[in-house]
Design an enzyme around this catalytic site. Structure first.
Site, mmCIF file in Angstrom:
data_model
loop_
_atom_site.group_PDB
_atom_site.id
_atom_site.type_symbol
_atom_site.label_atom_id
_atom_site.label_comp_id
_atom_site.label_asym_id
_atom_site.label_seq_id
_atom_site.Cartn_x
_atom_site.Cartn_y
_atom_site.Cartn_z
ATOM 1 N N ASP A 1 40.769 10.020 54.797
ATOM 2 C CA ASP A 1 41.709 10.077 55.918
ATOM 3 C C ASP A 1 41.897 11.472 56.481
ATOM 4 O O ASP A 1 42.943 11.798 57.026
ATOM 5 C CB ASP A 1 43.061 9.530 55.456
ATOM 6 C CG ASP A 1 43.553 10.219 54.184
ATOM 7 O OD1 ASP A 1 43.084 11.340 53.904
ATOM 8 O OD2 ASP A 1 44.399 9.644 53.485
ATOM 9 N N GLU B 1 37.010 4.122 50.906
ATOM 10 C CA GLU B 1 38.463 4.241 50.657
ATOM 11 C C GLU B 1 39.250 3.791 51.892
ATOM 12 O O GLU B 1 40.110 4.504 52.414
ATOM 13 C CB GLU B 1 38.880 5.659 50.237
ATOM 14 C CG GLU B 1 40.260 5.723 49.596
ATOM 15 C CD GLU B 1 40.744 7.149 49.356
ATOM 16 O OE1 GLU B 1 41.237 7.779 50.300
ATOM 17 O OE2 GLU B 1 40.610 7.631 48.223
ATOM 18 N N GLU C 1 47.469 12.082 58.119
ATOM 19 C CA GLU C 1 46.483 11.188 57.509
ATOM 20 C C GLU C 1 46.687 9.710 57.849
ATOM 21 O O GLU C 1 45.721 8.952 57.961
ATOM 22 C CB GLU C 1 46.457 11.386 55.990
ATOM 23 C CG GLU C 1 45.875 12.723 55.532
ATOM 24 C CD GLU C 1 46.874 13.866 55.574
ATOM 25 O OE1 GLU C 1 48.047 13.637 55.935
ATOM 26 O OE2 GLU C 1 46.475 15.005 55.243
ATOM 27 N N HIS D 1 50.056 20.376 48.534
ATOM 28 C CA HIS D 1 49.398 20.927 49.728
ATOM 29 C C HIS D 1 49.687 20.163 51.014
ATOM 30 O O HIS D 1 49.203 20.542 52.075
ATOM 31 C CB HIS D 1 47.882 20.941 49.526
ATOM 32 C CG HIS D 1 47.271 19.573 49.599
ATOM 33 N ND1 HIS D 1 47.287 18.699 48.542
ATOM 34 C CD2 HIS D 1 46.664 18.922 50.611
ATOM 35 C CE1 HIS D 1 46.694 17.580 48.896
ATOM 36 N NE2 HIS D 1 46.314 17.674 50.137
ATOM 37 N N ARG E 1 50.789 18.665 54.516
ATOM 38 C CA ARG E 1 51.382 19.292 55.713
ATOM 39 C C ARG E 1 52.844 18.912 55.890
ATOM 40 O O ARG E 1 53.662 19.725 56.294
ATOM 41 C CB ARG E 1 50.588 18.873 56.958
ATOM 42 C CG ARG E 1 49.444 19.803 57.272
ATOM 43 C CD ARG E 1 48.673 19.326 58.500
ATOM 44 N NE ARG E 1 47.875 20.382 59.096
ATOM 45 C CZ ARG E 1 46.724 20.826 58.617
ATOM 46 N NH1 ARG E 1 46.231 20.325 57.500
ATOM 47 N NH2 ARG E 1 46.056 21.787 59.235
ATOM 48 N N HIS F 1 46.690 25.735 46.481
ATOM 49 C CA HIS F 1 45.799 25.416 47.611
ATOM 50 C C HIS F 1 45.687 26.639 48.532
ATOM 51 O O HIS F 1 46.688 27.322 48.759
ATOM 52 C CB HIS F 1 46.393 24.215 48.353
ATOM 53 C CG HIS F 1 45.459 23.586 49.339
ATOM 54 N ND1 HIS F 1 45.140 24.181 50.528
ATOM 55 C CD2 HIS F 1 44.776 22.410 49.318
ATOM 56 C CE1 HIS F 1 44.302 23.401 51.207
ATOM 57 N NE2 HIS F 1 44.063 22.318 50.479
HETATM 58 C C1 UD1 Z 1 42.975 18.777 54.328
HETATM 59 C C2 UD1 Z 1 43.253 17.381 54.867
HETATM 60 C C3 UD1 Z 1 44.123 16.614 53.900
HETATM 61 C C4 UD1 Z 1 43.548 16.636 52.501
HETATM 62 C C5 UD1 Z 1 43.276 18.058 52.074
HETATM 63 C C6 UD1 Z 1 42.559 18.082 50.738
HETATM 64 C C7 UD1 Z 1 43.419 17.095 57.302
HETATM 65 C C8 UD1 Z 1 44.288 17.215 58.480
HETATM 66 N N1 UD1 Z 1 43.961 17.484 56.124
HETATM 67 O O1 UD1 Z 1 44.232 19.464 54.284
HETATM 68 O O2 UD1 Z 1 44.222 15.262 54.336
HETATM 69 O O3 UD1 Z 1 44.478 16.057 51.633
HETATM 70 O O4 UD1 Z 1 42.427 18.692 53.038
HETATM 71 O O5 UD1 Z 1 42.705 19.314 50.115
HETATM 72 O O6 UD1 Z 1 42.293 16.680 57.399
HETATM 73 N N2 UD1 Z 1 41.366 26.776 53.330
HETATM 74 C C9 UD1 Z 1 40.584 27.786 52.820
HETATM 75 N N3 UD1 Z 1 39.484 27.450 52.065
HETATM 76 C C10 UD1 Z 1 39.156 26.150 51.820
HETATM 77 C C11 UD1 Z 1 39.974 25.124 52.318
HETATM 78 C C12 UD1 Z 1 41.076 25.461 53.079
HETATM 79 O O7 UD1 Z 1 40.845 28.954 53.030
HETATM 80 O O8 UD1 Z 1 38.144 25.901 51.150
HETATM 81 C C13 UD1 Z 1 42.539 27.142 54.157
HETATM 82 C C14 UD1 Z 1 42.133 27.604 55.569
HETATM 83 O O9 UD1 Z 1 43.026 28.592 55.995
HETATM 84 C C15 UD1 Z 1 42.328 26.327 56.388
HETATM 85 C C16 UD1 Z 1 43.562 25.768 55.729
HETATM 86 O O10 UD1 Z 1 43.386 26.004 54.332
HETATM 87 O O11 UD1 Z 1 42.495 26.571 57.780
HETATM 88 C C17 UD1 Z 1 43.825 24.317 55.995
HETATM 89 O O12 UD1 Z 1 42.686 23.507 55.779
HETATM 90 P P1 UD1 Z 1 42.689 22.016 56.409
HETATM 91 O O13 UD1 Z 1 41.442 21.326 55.994
HETATM 92 O O14 UD1 Z 1 42.974 22.080 57.871
HETATM 93 O O15 UD1 Z 1 43.965 21.354 55.783
HETATM 94 P P2 UD1 Z 1 44.321 21.031 54.291
HETATM 95 O O16 UD1 Z 1 45.765 21.348 54.148
HETATM 96 O O17 UD1 Z 1 43.356 21.650 53.372
HETATM 97 N N1 UDP Z 2 41.324 19.121 42.410
HETATM 98 C C1 UDP Z 2 40.459 20.121 41.974
HETATM 99 N N2 UDP Z 2 40.959 21.373 41.754
HETATM 100 C C2 UDP Z 2 42.266 21.696 41.945
HETATM 101 C C3 UDP Z 2 43.136 20.675 42.411
HETATM 102 C C4 UDP Z 2 42.633 19.407 42.646
HETATM 103 O O1 UDP Z 2 39.274 19.875 41.784
HETATM 104 O O2 UDP Z 2 42.650 22.847 41.714
HETATM 105 C C5 UDP Z 2 40.777 17.779 42.676
HETATM 106 C C6 UDP Z 2 41.547 16.620 42.076
HETATM 107 O O3 UDP Z 2 41.080 16.321 40.767
HETATM 108 C C7 UDP Z 2 41.266 15.483 43.048
HETATM 109 C C8 UDP Z 2 41.060 16.195 44.347
HETATM 110 O O4 UDP Z 2 40.846 17.565 44.059
HETATM 111 O O5 UDP Z 2 40.063 14.799 42.746
HETATM 112 C C9 UDP Z 2 42.272 16.018 45.209
HETATM 113 O O6 UDP Z 2 42.206 16.876 46.266
HETATM 114 P P1 UDP Z 2 43.487 17.279 47.091
HETATM 115 O O7 UDP Z 2 44.696 17.120 46.269
HETATM 116 O O8 UDP Z 2 43.193 18.601 47.681
HETATM 117 O O9 UDP Z 2 43.468 16.241 48.303
HETATM 118 P P2 UDP Z 2 44.026 14.746 48.460
HETATM 119 O O10 UDP Z 2 43.505 13.915 47.363
HETATM 120 O O11 UDP Z 2 45.503 14.857 48.484
HETATM 121 O O12 UDP Z 2 43.499 14.363 49.800
#
Ligand code: UD1
Ligand code: UDP
Length: 378
Positions: free
Chosen positions: A99, A121, A135, A207, A209, A240
């Site tokens: 999502d 999923e 999401e 993490h 939003r 995160h």
């Molecule tokens: C995203 C997804 C969320 C999911 C999560 C898993 C959307 C809108 N959100 O949220 O559904 O649960 O991923 O973790 O699709 N960043 C880094 N390095 C990384 C990843 C992220 O620096 O490897 C930082 C960057 O500043 C980036 C910010 O995190 O702009 C947000 O990343 P983004 O993918 O937009 O949102 P998440 O909160 O990670």
């Molecule tokens: N996870 C990981 N390292 C971490 C935290 C989470 O590998 O430090 C894994 C966790 O086991 C799960 C996945 O990341 O499989 C979940 O990701 P996240 O919580 O970022 O996203 P969501 O599931 O909420 O979309």
């Protein structure tokens, strides 16, 4: 059988990498399929960690991530770049999981190019557009554009039926996260954090939003209170990289000797941390699925969950984001061994570890033959 079907698997963020890895592996073993992998890299470092663990080398990488990306700019860049990629790669079908913005835009870009889309999923719903945000909207869009809906549970199937999705397009497969988890959890992995074996481990992630700002501050205050009240616990909190999370967590939780704030753990050590944990506090989707299978009680720091199955089993509890409520519920599990044992039963409502092979079998059945079987509205 005619020539191989070209299946394009899309991955954008850490959880998509984890949950698509078993699907990519199963499809790569199928003689009828030609599999390519496209990484949007909505997440850069978090996705790369997972792809390297599962030995997946993307055929195309859009390298989309920007620091502190907004939803609109992320969406518009993804849609444009995915459209260009689909024009170049010309897949027969597109598959994506979950999502995120990557998944919603992949479904939309595939729809515009009239490429059938398979949603892994599928069918998770809270019926509340604000929780989780964005999401719930992403999954509604992806769900209504999909030709194949691979749902984890009967509950998610029922959600889709209520929305008028053709039942022939819905397949109950289990969640592929359990395939990935079981593969990783059977081994012991080094956890490079100086934990004290004499203390009970509380593992924390947050993490979402909709939790940015005041709710995340409440979560942090509850953690501080827990550590102050329970001398025999220590907290491991992989933070995160989203700057909206980092800033608040660093401000409120830094410098405590029994709170380990660390960078996101790679998946294998994170699974190890879940195995070692006494209690898990999270707002993550994936952790709500994994921890019950590992027999670990989970308190979900959100107001809604799209994963009610484990809550109904009594192994996950939804506690919201109020400091007092998180503290009270967690304290109870830390003080009352029976209450803890009742939630540490090791049930896995989301899968049995064979979801990916079911998905591959269904796709083979539907894509075999000259015309393939076409069901669903798209
Ligand atoms: C995203 C997804 C969320 C999911 C999560 C898993 C959307 C809108 N959100 O949220 O559904 O649960 O991923 O973790 O699709 N960043 C880094 N390095 C990384 C990843 C992220 O620096 O490897 C930082 C960057 O500043 C980036 C910010 O995190 O702009 C947000 O990343 P983004 O993918 O937009 O949102 P998440 O909160 O990670
Ligand atoms: N996870 C990981 N390292 C971490 C935290 C989470 O590998 O430090 C894994 C966790 O086991 C799960 C996945 O990341 O499989 C979940 O990701 P996240 O919580 O970022 O996203 P969501 O599931 O909420 O979309």
């Amino acid at each position: 059988m005619n020539e191989k079907k070209h299946l394009l698997c899309i991955v954008g963020t850490r959880p998509e990498g984890i949950k698509m890895a078993p699907v990519i592996k199963a499809l790569k073993q199928a003689s009828w399929a030609r599999v390519t992998v496209l990484a949007t890299a909505q997440h850069r470092d978090l996705l790369d960690q997972v792809l390297s663990l599962f030995d997946i080398r993307p055929d195309m990488d859009l390298n989309i991530m920007k620091d502190n990306q907004s939803l609109s700019e992320l969406t518009s860049r993804l849609l444009t770049r995915l459209d260009e990629a689909f024009a170049e790669l010309r897949p027969d079908i597109v598959l994506a999981q979950g999502d995120t913005t990557t998944v919603m835009t992949a479904a939309l870009a595939a729809f515009y190019r009239r490429i059938p889309f398979g949603h892994v999923e599928a069918g998770l719903r809270t019926h509340d557009m604000a929780n989780p945000f964005p999401e719930e909207m992403n999954r509604l869009v992806a769900g209504h554009l999909a030709r194949w809906h691979f749902v984890p549970t009967q509950r998610s199937r029922a959600n889709l039926l209520r929305e008028g999705i053709d039942e022939r397009a819905i397949h109950v497969t289990g969640n592929t996260v359990i395939d990935a988890l079981l593969e990783i959890a059977e081994k012991e992995w080094p956890l490079d954090v100086p934990l004290d074996d004499a203390r009970r481990l509380v593992l924390v992630t947050a993490h979402r939003r909709e939790n940015f700002g005041a709710p995340l501050r409440e979560i942090c205050k509850a953690i501080l209170r827990l550590v102050d009240h329970h001398e025999d616990i220590e907290v491991l909190y992989p933070v995160h990289p989203n700057p909206n999370v980092r800033a608040v967590v660093a401000e409120l939780l830094s410098g405590h000797s029994r709170i380990h704030l660390v960078d996101p753990l790679e998946y294998a050590p994170f699974v190890e941390a879940q195995k070692r944990a006494h209690l898990i506090l999270t707002d993550s989707g994936g952790v709500q699925e994994e921890a019950p299978a590992l027999g670990k009680p989970v308190l979900v720091m959100r107001v809604e969950t799209e994963r009610p199955e484990a809550v109904e089993e009594g192994v996950v509890r939804l506690v919201g984001t109020d400091e007092d409520e998180i503290f009270t519920q967690a304290s109870r599990l830390l003080s009352d061994a029976q209450a803890h044992a009742a939630m540490a039963r090791g049930v896995s409502p989301y899968g049995d570890g064979h979801a990916a092979s079911r998905i591959a079998d269904i796709l083979e059945r539907d894509l075999a033959g000259a015309d393939g079987v076409v069901v669903g509205s798209v």
